[in-house]
Design a protein around this motif. Structure first.
Motif, PDB file in Angstrom:
ATOM      1  N   ALA A  61      17.224  11.337  28.026  1.00 12.18           N
ATOM      2  CA  ALA A  61      17.611   9.945  28.286  1.00 12.18           C
ATOM      3  C   ALA A  61      17.385   9.582  29.741  1.00 12.18           C
ATOM      4  O   ALA A  61      17.425  10.432  30.623  1.00 12.18           O
ATOM      5  N   ASP A  62      17.149   8.312  29.963  1.00 14.46           N
ATOM      6  CA  ASP A  62      16.998   7.794  31.323  1.00 14.46           C
ATOM      7  C   ASP A  62      18.359   7.559  31.949  1.00 14.46           C
ATOM      8  O   ASP A  62      19.344   7.341  31.253  1.00 14.46           O
ATOM      9  N   TYR A  63      18.359   7.532  33.279  1.00 15.34           N
ATOM     10  CA  TYR A  63      19.541   7.112  34.021  1.00 15.34           C
ATOM     11  C   TYR A  63      19.733   5.620  33.776  1.00 15.34           C
ATOM     12  O   TYR A  63      18.777   4.835  33.841  1.00 15.34           O
ATOM     13  N   ILE A  64      20.953   5.202  33.495  1.00 14.68           N
ATOM     14  CA  ILE A  64      21.243   3.788  33.245  1.00 14.68           C
ATOM     15  C   ILE A  64      21.973   3.227  34.463  1.00 14.68           C
ATOM     16  O   ILE A  64      23.082   3.678  34.781  1.00 14.68           O
ATOM     17  N   PRO A  65      21.392   2.256  35.138  1.00 21.74           N
ATOM     18  CA  PRO A  65      22.035   1.668  36.315  1.00 21.74           C
ATOM     19  C   PRO A  65      23.401   1.081  35.959  1.00 21.74           C
ATOM     20  O   PRO A  65      23.618   0.597  34.847  1.00 21.74           O
ATOM     21  N   GLU A  66      24.308   1.109  36.918  1.00 18.81           N
ATOM     22  CA  GLU A  66      25.684   0.678  36.659  1.00 18.81           C
ATOM     23  C   GLU A  66      25.769  -0.739  36.111  1.00 18.81           C
ATOM     24  O   GLU A  66      26.560  -1.016  35.220  1.00 18.81           O
ATOM     25  N   GLN A  67      24.968  -1.649  36.619  1.00 18.67           N
ATOM     26  CA  GLN A  67      25.069  -3.034  36.163  1.00 18.67           C
ATOM     27  C   GLN A  67      24.678  -3.211  34.699  1.00 18.67           C
ATOM     28  O   GLN A  67      24.965  -4.248  34.100  1.00 18.67           O
ATOM     29  N   TRP A  68      24.085  -2.194  34.073  1.00 24.52           N
ATOM     30  CA  TRP A  68      23.715  -2.240  32.650  1.00 24.52           C
ATOM     31  C   TRP A  68      24.705  -1.500  31.764  1.00 24.52           C
ATOM     32  O   TRP A  68      24.506  -1.415  30.553  1.00 24.52           O
ATOM     33  N   ARG A  69      25.766  -0.991  32.333  1.00 19.97           N
ATOM     34  CA  ARG A  69      26.782  -0.273  31.545  1.00 19.97           C
ATOM     35  C   ARG A  69      27.831  -1.280  31.072  1.00 19.97           C
ATOM     36  O   ARG A  69      28.974  -1.286  31.495  1.00 19.97           O
ATOM     37  N   LEU A  70      27.426  -2.129  30.157  1.00 13.46           N
ATOM     38  CA  LEU A  70      28.240  -3.269  29.738  1.00 13.46           C
ATOM     39  C   LEU A  70      29.370  -2.888  28.787  1.00 13.46           C
ATOM     40  O   LEU A  70      29.284  -1.911  28.048  1.00 13.46           O
ATOM     41  N   CYS A  71      30.394  -3.732  28.820  1.00 13.30           N
ATOM     42  CA  CYS A  71      31.567  -3.548  27.964  1.00 13.30           C
ATOM     43  C   CYS A  71      31.174  -3.609  26.492  1.00 13.30           C
ATOM     44  O   CYS A  71      30.458  -4.514  26.067  1.00 13.30           O
ATOM     45  N   ARG A  72      31.659  -2.665  25.734  1.00 18.66           N
ATOM     46  CA  ARG A  72      31.355  -2.596  24.304  1.00 18.66           C
ATOM     47  C   ARG A  72      32.016  -3.709  23.502  1.00 18.66           C
ATOM     48  O   ARG A  72      31.634  -3.945  22.372  1.00 18.66           O
ATOM     49  N   PHE A  73      32.989  -4.384  24.076  1.00 20.40           N
ATOM     50  CA  PHE A  73      33.676  -5.465  23.366  1.00 20.40           C
ATOM     51  C   PHE A  73      33.172  -6.844  23.754  1.00 20.40           C
ATOM     52  O   PHE A  73      32.728  -7.616  22.922  1.00 20.40           O
ATOM     53  N   CYS A  74      33.223  -7.181  25.028  1.00 19.01           N
ATOM     54  CA  CYS A  74      32.832  -8.538  25.446  1.00 19.01           C
ATOM     55  C   CYS A  74      31.378  -8.631  25.879  1.00 19.01           C
ATOM     56  O   CYS A  74      30.812  -9.715  25.890  1.00 19.01           O
ATOM     57  N   GLN A  75      30.788  -7.520  26.273  1.00 17.61           N
ATOM     58  CA  GLN A  75      29.398  -7.432  26.715  1.00 17.61           C
ATOM     59  C   GLN A  75      29.064  -8.403  27.851  1.00 17.61           C
ATOM     60  O   GLN A  75      27.925  -8.806  28.015  1.00 17.61           O
ATOM     61  N   SER A  76      30.071  -8.770  28.639  1.00 15.91           N
ATOM     62  CA  SER A  76      29.835  -9.733  29.707  1.00 15.91           C
ATOM     63  C   SER A  76      30.033  -9.156  31.102  1.00 15.91           C
ATOM     64  O   SER A  76      29.787  -9.853  32.082  1.00 15.91           O
ATOM     65  N   ASP A  77      30.487  -7.904  31.200  1.00 11.44           N
ATOM     66  CA  ASP A  77      30.761  -7.316  32.507  1.00 11.44           C
ATOM     67  C   ASP A  77      30.616  -5.802  32.384  1.00 11.44           C
ATOM     68  O   ASP A  77      30.627  -5.249  31.274  1.00 11.44           O
ATOM     69  N   VAL A  78      30.496  -5.132  33.523  1.00 11.31           N
ATOM     70  CA  VAL A  78      30.445  -3.673  33.523  1.00 11.31           C
ATOM     71  C   VAL A  78      31.770  -3.137  32.986  1.00 11.31           C
ATOM     72  O   VAL A  78      32.847  -3.602  33.381  1.00 11.31           O
ATOM     73  N   GLU A  79      31.684  -2.194  32.079  1.00 12.07           N
ATOM     74  CA  GLU A  79      32.885  -1.595  31.491  1.00 12.07           C
ATOM     75  C   GLU A  79      33.398  -0.504  32.422  1.00 12.07           C
ATOM     76  O   GLU A  79      33.052   0.657  32.312  1.00 12.07           O
TER      77      GLU A  79
END
Length: 125
Positions: free
Chosen positions: A21-39
């Motif tokens: 797997a690739d490294y996922i940048p922090e800003q793409w680690r979105l909330c599994r519920f709202c998907q609007s912010d970093v979780e």
């Protein structure tokens, strides 16, 4: 687990290197519920409204905290409120119960793994 970052929130889970797997940048680690912010811890503890169970658990914690210390109502900043609540020794049992519930809620749904094309920059030469 939350205080030591040994939890299953996307900000940590997607930091771990997975085989192939690739490294996922922090800003793409979105909330599994709202998907609007970093979780991350702050989002899970204070902000996310993406599931009724989480909103209810947070409202119960806040109600308990306000009964103990009505002046907590004056703290509007989510980070300041979370820090204040976590550092008061008279809150340990209530906060621990909330964090257990929070962990149960977040681990009941898989973390969102974004498609590689959404965060990888391809440079053509």
């Amino acid at each position: 687990r939350f205080i030591t970052s040994n939890h299953r929130l996307a900000v940590e889970v997607l930091r771990w290197v997975r085989s192939g797997a690739d490294y996922i940048p922090e800003q793409w680690r979105l909330c599994r519920f709202c998907q609007s912010d970093v979780e991350d811890e702050l989002h899970a503890f204070m902000i996310c409204g993406g599931t009724p169970d989480l909103v209810t658990a947070r409202a119960e914690l806040r109600s308990d905290m306000f009964l103990i210390d009505p002046e907590l109502r004056l703290i509007w900043d989510p980070r300041a409120f979370m820090t204040t609540v976590l550092h008061r020794s008279d809150n340990i049992a209530r906060v621990a119960k909330f964090l257990y519930t929070l962990d149960s809620i977040f681990t009941s749904v898989p973390v969102i793994i974004p498609p590689v094309d959404s965060y990888r920059t391809i440079v053509l030469t």
